[in-house]
Motif scaffolding. Structure first.
Motif, PDB file in Angstrom:
ATOM      1  N   ASP A  80      37.211   5.390  24.925  1.00 44.08           N
ATOM      2  CA  ASP A  80      36.887   6.164  23.990  1.00 44.08           C
ATOM      3  C   ASP A  80      37.169   5.403  22.503  1.00 44.08           C
ATOM      4  O   ASP A  80      36.661   5.974  21.509  1.00 44.08           O
ATOM      5  CB  ASP A  80      37.474   7.558  23.791  1.00 44.08           C
ATOM      6  CG  ASP A  80      37.078   8.303  25.333  1.00 44.08           C
ATOM      7  OD1 ASP A  80      36.078   8.180  25.816  1.00 44.08           O
ATOM      8  OD2 ASP A  80      37.604   9.371  25.550  1.00 44.08           O
ATOM      9  N   ARG A  81      37.913   4.625  22.554  1.00 41.65           N
ATOM     10  CA  ARG A  81      38.230   3.476  21.392  1.00 41.65           C
ATOM     11  C   ARG A  81      36.896   2.791  21.060  1.00 41.65           C
ATOM     12  O   ARG A  81      36.898   2.275  19.906  1.00 41.65           O
ATOM     13  CB  ARG A  81      39.175   3.025  21.566  1.00 41.65           C
ATOM     14  CG  ARG A  81      39.396   1.708  22.484  1.00 41.65           C
ATOM     15  CD  ARG A  81      40.637   1.082  22.864  1.00 41.65           C
ATOM     16  NE  ARG A  81      40.510   0.530  24.395  1.00 41.65           N
ATOM     17  CZ  ARG A  81      41.069  -0.798  24.444  1.00 41.65           C
ATOM     18  NH1 ARG A  81      41.193  -1.517  23.167  1.00 41.65           N
ATOM     19  NH2 ARG A  81      41.094  -1.259  25.414  1.00 41.65           N
ATOM     20  N   MET A  82      35.976   2.773  21.891  1.00 37.20           N
ATOM     21  CA  MET A  82      34.700   1.833  21.625  1.00 37.20           C
ATOM     22  C   MET A  82      33.870   2.148  20.400  1.00 37.20           C
ATOM     23  O   MET A  82      33.655   1.201  19.676  1.00 37.20           O
ATOM     24  CB  MET A  82      34.005   1.483  22.926  1.00 37.20           C
ATOM     25  CG  MET A  82      33.224   0.257  23.010  1.00 37.20           C
ATOM     26  SD  MET A  82      32.233   0.033  24.359  1.00 37.20           S
ATOM     27  CE  MET A  82      30.714   0.959  23.962  1.00 37.20           C
ATOM     28  N   PRO A  83      33.555   3.300  20.221  1.00 37.60           N
ATOM     29  CA  PRO A  83      32.619   3.578  19.160  1.00 37.60           C
ATOM     30  C   PRO A  83      32.978   3.413  17.907  1.00 37.60           C
ATOM     31  O   PRO A  83      32.240   2.313  17.093  1.00 37.60           O
ATOM     32  CB  PRO A  83      32.396   5.108  19.146  1.00 37.60           C
ATOM     33  CG  PRO A  83      32.774   5.596  20.625  1.00 37.60           C
ATOM     34  CD  PRO A  83      33.853   4.546  21.021  1.00 37.60           C
ATOM     35  N   ALA A  84      34.261   3.290  17.403  1.00 34.80           N
ATOM     36  CA  ALA A  84      34.756   2.855  16.281  1.00 34.80           C
ATOM     37  C   ALA A  84      34.933   1.319  16.463  1.00 34.80           C
ATOM     38  O   ALA A  84      34.796   1.065  15.210  1.00 34.80           O
ATOM     39  CB  ALA A  84      36.190   3.611  15.709  1.00 34.80           C
ATOM     40  N   GLU A 132      31.896   9.109  14.017  1.00 36.51           N
ATOM     41  CA  GLU A 132      32.436  10.158  13.501  1.00 36.51           C
ATOM     42  C   GLU A 132      31.850  11.360  14.264  1.00 36.51           C
ATOM     43  O   GLU A 132      32.691  12.293  14.740  1.00 36.51           O
ATOM     44  CB  GLU A 132      31.894  10.415  11.904  1.00 36.51           C
ATOM     45  CG  GLU A 132      32.864   9.559  10.960  1.00 36.51           C
ATOM     46  CD  GLU A 132      32.304   9.664   9.591  1.00 36.51           C
ATOM     47  OE1 GLU A 132      33.287   9.415   8.767  1.00 36.51           O
ATOM     48  OE2 GLU A 132      31.229   9.458   9.521  1.00 36.51           O
ATOM     49  N   ALA A 133      30.618  11.186  14.476  1.00 40.39           N
ATOM     50  CA  ALA A 133      30.113  12.255  15.477  1.00 40.39           C
ATOM     51  C   ALA A 133      30.822  12.521  16.881  1.00 40.39           C
ATOM     52  O   ALA A 133      30.699  13.191  17.565  1.00 40.39           O
ATOM     53  CB  ALA A 133      28.339  11.989  15.774  1.00 40.39           C
ATOM     54  N   TYR A 134      30.871  11.132  17.420  1.00 42.06           N
ATOM     55  CA  TYR A 134      31.611  11.090  18.659  1.00 42.06           C
ATOM     56  C   TYR A 134      33.250  11.658  18.687  1.00 42.06           C
ATOM     57  O   TYR A 134      33.322  12.665  19.506  1.00 42.06           O
ATOM     58  CB  TYR A 134      31.875   9.697  19.115  1.00 42.06           C
ATOM     59  CG  TYR A 134      32.374   9.426  20.323  1.00 42.06           C
ATOM     60  CD1 TYR A 134      31.757   9.498  21.536  1.00 42.06           C
ATOM     61  CD2 TYR A 134      33.926   9.451  20.700  1.00 42.06           C
ATOM     62  CE1 TYR A 134      32.317   9.544  22.765  1.00 42.06           C
ATOM     63  CE2 TYR A 134      34.690   9.247  21.717  1.00 42.06           C
ATOM     64  CZ  TYR A 134      33.886   9.384  22.592  1.00 42.06           C
ATOM     65  OH  TYR A 134      34.705   9.232  24.086  1.00 42.06           O
ATOM     66  N   ALA A 135      33.759  11.465  17.691  1.00 39.42           N
ATOM     67  CA  ALA A 135      35.133  11.977  17.487  1.00 39.42           C
ATOM     68  C   ALA A 135      34.964  13.590  17.305  1.00 39.42           C
ATOM     69  O   ALA A 135      36.065  14.203  17.829  1.00 39.42           O
ATOM     70  CB  ALA A 135      35.608  11.524  16.164  1.00 39.42           C
TER      71      ALA A 135
END
Length: 213
Positions: A75-79, A102-105
């Motif tokens: 889950d760290r991948m988007p940022a 941001e939307a993912y978080a």
């Protein structure tokens, strides 16, 4: 050549190569997590194109359903993807990717997703946005760090592998990073900066009481 004294020092590129070598022998979520680690190291080494290629490979695997739920660490991948684009000088794409992160978080509702996002935003020089997301992480994290659910073993793994002690450490870590960013922005201390740290775990008190009885 083996060094006679002191710890070995590995470059970021060497660490990236080691991670890729491990990924070549692993499978499922373990393999994807190793590829993400390699991408982090390649970004540190300045090889952003290689890092982005690995992250694209991970994203493609997840889209295909491979290990999408097996490894919360992914889950760290988007940022990370947004930060790597920023480091590569691809500013417009990085801005869009940070917005998607941001939307993912927000969709995950997970304090760790907000902390990770804030860390990468700060690394990209966006302290104001980073402070906002560290604040959200604390708001999600503090109730559980201060008062863990009754009847649970405080050493047990819970919520994606984070036990109570790890949450307390996360509170200290996030507050320190947030305080530093607010100082860089010239902001005064606020309620989070002045709030007391989570108290010692009840398990520690229980052991001390038993020892004294």
């Amino acid at each position: 050549m083996k060094r006679p004294f002191g710890p070995l020092t590995y470059t970021s590129a060497e660490c990236a190569e080691e991670s890729e070598a491990f990924a070549a022998t692993a499978s499922g979520g373990e393999r994807l997590d190793a590829l993400v680690d390699a991408a982090v190291y390649w970004t540190d080494a300045g090889s952003c194109a290689r890092a982005l290629a690995l992250l694209d490979e991970v994203a493609a695997a997840r889209t295909g359903g491979l290990a999408a739920e097996d490894d919360p660490g992914l889950d760290r991948m988007p940022a990370l993807y947004a930060f790597t684009l920023h480091t590569a000088g691809r500013g417009e794409e990085a801005r869009d990717a940070f917005t998607a992160a941001e939307a993912y978080a927000r969709g995950s509702g997970d304090w760790y997703a907000f902390e990770d996002l804030a860390d990468h935003l700060a690394g990209a020089g966006q302290d104001e946005r980073a402070v906002r997301h560290w604040t959200t992480a604390l708001d999600l994290l503090l109730p559980e760090a201060a008062d863990p659910p009754a009847g649970r073993d405080h050493g047990a793994q819970e919520h994606g592998g984070w036990d109570h002690a790890a949450r307390e450490r996360a509170v200290h870590r996030i507050r320190a990073e947030r305080r530093g960013a607010r100082a860089r922005l010239g902001l005064p201390s606020d309620a989070h900066d002045l709030a007391p740290s989570p108290g010692p775990r009840r398990g520690l008190f229980d052991r001390l009481l038993r020892r004294g009885s």
